[in-house]
Design a protein around this motif. Structure first.
Motif, PDB file in Angstrom:
ATOM      1  N   HIS A 113       0.809  -1.226   0.000  1.00 44.44           N
ATOM      2  CA  HIS A 113       0.000   0.000   0.000  1.00 44.44           C
ATOM      3  C   HIS A 113       0.844   1.278   0.000  1.00 44.44           C
ATOM      4  O   HIS A 113       0.321   2.365   0.221  1.00 44.44           O
ATOM      5  CB  HIS A 113      -0.942   0.004   1.209  1.00 44.44           C
ATOM      6  CG  HIS A 113      -1.988  -1.061   1.136  1.00 44.44           C
ATOM      7  ND1 HIS A 113      -3.111  -0.940   0.343  1.00 44.44           N
ATOM      8  CD2 HIS A 113      -2.057  -2.286   1.712  1.00 44.44           C
ATOM      9  CE1 HIS A 113      -3.841  -2.034   0.448  1.00 44.44           C
ATOM     10  NE2 HIS A 113      -3.226  -2.880   1.265  1.00 44.44           N
TER      11      HIS A 113
ATOM     12  N   ASP B   8      -0.784  -3.021  -4.411  1.00 44.19           N
ATOM     13  CA  ASP B   8      -2.211  -2.760  -4.181  1.00 44.19           C
ATOM     14  C   ASP B   8      -2.589  -1.280  -4.293  1.00 44.19           C
ATOM     15  O   ASP B   8      -3.715  -0.904  -3.951  1.00 44.19           O
ATOM     16  CB  ASP B   8      -2.611  -3.280  -2.793  1.00 44.19           C
ATOM     17  CG  ASP B   8      -2.478  -4.794  -2.702  1.00 44.19           C
ATOM     18  OD1 ASP B   8      -2.502  -5.445  -3.769  1.00 44.19           O
ATOM     19  OD2 ASP B   8      -2.328  -5.313  -1.582  1.00 44.19           O
TER      20      ASP B   8
ATOM     21  N   THR C 166      -3.898   1.838  -6.113  1.00 44.02           N
ATOM     22  CA  THR C 166      -4.670   2.094  -7.332  1.00 44.02           C
ATOM     23  C   THR C 166      -4.853   3.588  -7.612  1.00 44.02           C
ATOM     24  O   THR C 166      -5.110   3.974  -8.746  1.00 44.02           O
ATOM     25  CB  THR C 166      -6.075   1.456  -7.232  1.00 44.02           C
ATOM     26  OG1 THR C 166      -6.692   1.920  -6.029  1.00 44.02           O
ATOM     27  CG2 THR C 166      -5.991  -0.058  -7.207  1.00 44.02           C
ATOM     28  N   ARG C 167      -4.751   4.432  -6.570  1.00 47.04           N
ATOM     29  CA  ARG C 167      -5.028   5.866  -6.745  1.00 47.04           C
ATOM     30  C   ARG C 167      -3.864   6.644  -7.339  1.00 47.04           C
ATOM     31  O   ARG C 167      -4.029   7.793  -7.750  1.00 47.04           O
ATOM     32  CB  ARG C 167      -5.413   6.491  -5.403  1.00 47.04           C
ATOM     33  CG  ARG C 167      -6.827   6.129  -4.930  1.00 47.04           C
ATOM     34  CD  ARG C 167      -7.085   6.606  -3.497  1.00 47.04           C
ATOM     35  NE  ARG C 167      -6.741   7.996  -3.300  1.00 47.04           N
ATOM     36  CZ  ARG C 167      -5.900   8.436  -2.360  1.00 47.04           C
ATOM     37  NH1 ARG C 167      -5.309   7.601  -1.542  1.00 47.04           N
ATOM     38  NH2 ARG C 167      -5.664   9.717  -2.240  1.00 47.04           N
TER      39      ARG C 167
ATOM     40  N   ALA D 118      -0.031   6.626  -9.746  1.00 46.14           N
ATOM     41  CA  ALA D 118       0.825   5.937 -10.719  1.00 46.14           C
ATOM     42  C   ALA D 118       2.181   6.637 -10.733  1.00 46.14           C
ATOM     43  O   ALA D 118       2.296   7.807 -10.339  1.00 46.14           O
ATOM     44  CB  ALA D 118       0.182   6.008 -12.105  1.00 46.14           C
TER      45      ALA D 118
ATOM     46  N   ASP E  72      -0.449   4.929   1.071  1.00 41.83           N
ATOM     47  CA  ASP E  72      -1.182   5.701   0.046  1.00 41.83           C
ATOM     48  C   ASP E  72      -2.319   6.562   0.616  1.00 41.83           C
ATOM     49  O   ASP E  72      -2.639   7.608   0.053  1.00 41.83           O
ATOM     50  CB  ASP E  72      -1.701   4.792  -1.079  1.00 41.83           C
ATOM     51  CG  ASP E  72      -2.648   3.699  -0.595  1.00 41.83           C
ATOM     52  OD1 ASP E  72      -2.778   3.498   0.631  1.00 41.83           O
ATOM     53  OD2 ASP E  72      -3.253   3.036  -1.462  1.00 41.83           O
TER      54      ASP E  72
END
Ligand code: NAP
Ligand code: ZN
Length: 351
Positions: free
Chosen positions: A28, A74, A76-77, A79, A139
């Protein structure tokens, strides 16, 4: 990974180059290459252990902006390449009532984990902040930045100075029809003036520095009061809905409570090394006035503030420094000689 940083080995030692270890990103985690980091008065209080409890080596810095250089499986928000920020917190329990409400700074589970001087399982057991080349953060505590790329350095101070003034301004409903004072035109105070003005409040700046009078008007103040001038203060007796006090030194609070309306609030955000003199209780009782406090702001409201500032074109007024100038910047900050936030160019840390 070993990265270059600037930090102090003891309260009486200068801030100087050192190396620290950053963990490899977990599932994360977001790894950020830091471009710029603001210099908050809290960094100075902590490095010099003015509040006690500083763990050394101390690598401060909680006004962090940069680019994502790696993400966990994990995440996803975010990059790689995204422009992001990190403020005063890097973790909290995520399950207490305060965390559930998005007010992680008031976490009652584990307490929030400060970006520096906070408890961590990473060696050496306390967190290291943004006076470094790189940071690895869960994150949930990473913010998105929508400002244009050329404003990035001036966005950094929003991560502490911005949110610490935004949160109380919103909580006490600063806006049209409200008369709001901001005391101390330094890093926090100059953002307080900009934000109170942008929220539509009648904004009054209080400064001890005659030389900041015009600047305060340019920042968006409708009026400026030099607080050492008793006549100027008296002209505003009983007229404020909210006064936000950012002063980093012990001083007489009665001079400001007297300016509040019935039911008005003096909200303290400055955390001086030495206590303020005890306030006059009758000035509070006879007008049901309140003295309150406020701590930074939650992650959701930090994102809200960043998005509001991006939309309105609001950034901090900054003076860029090299890492080697941090001690000099602290000395100037102590003399109220900062216009209005020092920001470190982190590319100078490894130099
Ligand atoms: P700063 O840039 O040094 O600004 C403080 C300002 O206070 C100065 O520029 C000066 O403004 C005024 N001032 C200083 N000494 C004074 C004195 N003896 N009497 C009256 N006014 C004085 O500091 P900052 O980074 O904005 O931080 C301010 C305080 O907030 C610090 O104590 C910091 O630790 C604290 N803080 C709290 C939170 C929170 O969550 N509550 C978050 C961040 C920081 P004028 O020249 O206009 O008078
Ligand atoms: Zn700060």
């Amino acid at each position: 990974m070993t990265v270059h940083a600037y930090g102090a080995q003891a309260a009486d030692q200068p801030v100087q180059p050192l190396t620290i270890e950053r963990r490899a990103p977990g599932p994360h985690d977001v790894q950020i290459d830091i471009a710029f980091c603001g210099v908050c008065h809290s960094d100075l209080h902590t490095v010099r252990s003015e509040w006690g409890g500083t763990l050394y080596p101390c690598v401060p810095g909680h006004e962090i902006v940069g680019h994502v250089s790696a993400i966990g499986a994990d995440v996803t928000r975010f990059a790689v390449g995204d422009v992001v920020g990190v403020g005063c917190m890097v973790d909290s329990c995520q399950s207490c009532a305060s965390c559930d409400e998005g007010l992680e700074q008031y976490c009652t589970g584990t307490g929030f984990v400060g970006t520096y001087n906070g408890a961590t399982t990473d060696a050496p057991g306390h967190t290291f902040g943004g006076y470094s080349e790189q940071i690895v953060v869960s994150d949930k505590f990473v913010l998105s930045i929508a400002h244009p790329a050329d404003q990035l350095a001036a966005v950094a101070p929003l991560l502490c100075a911005g949110i610490t003034t935004w949160s109380p301004l919103r909580h006490w409903n600063a806006g049209p029809g409200k008369k709001v004072g901001i005391v101390g035109i330094g890093g926090l105070g100059h953002m307080g003036v900009k934000l109170a003005h942008a929220l539509g409040a009648h904004t009054v700046a209080f400064t001890t520095s005659e030389g900041k009078r015009q600047d305060a008007l340019d920042l968006g103040a409708d009026e400026v009061i030099v607080s050492r001038n008793a006549d100027e203060m008296a002209a505003h007796a009983g007229s404020f809905d909210l006064i936000l006090n950012t002063v980093a030194a012990s001083h007489d609070l009665d001079a400001f409570t007297a300016l509040l309306k019935r039911d008005g609030t003096l909200c303290l955000v400055g955390v001086p090394e030495h206590a303020h003199p005890s306030p006059d209780v009758s000035a509070l009782i006879f007008k049901r006035r309140a003295i309150a406090g406020s701590l930074i702001g939650g992650i959701a409201e930090t994102q809200e503030m960043l998005d509001f500032c991006a939309e309105k074109g609001i950034v901090s007024e900054i003076e860029m420094i090299d890492a080697a100038q941090i001690d000099e910047a602290y000395d100037r900050m102590e003399r109220s000689d900062v216009r209005y936030r020092f920001v470190i160019d982190n590319s100078t840390i490894a130099a």
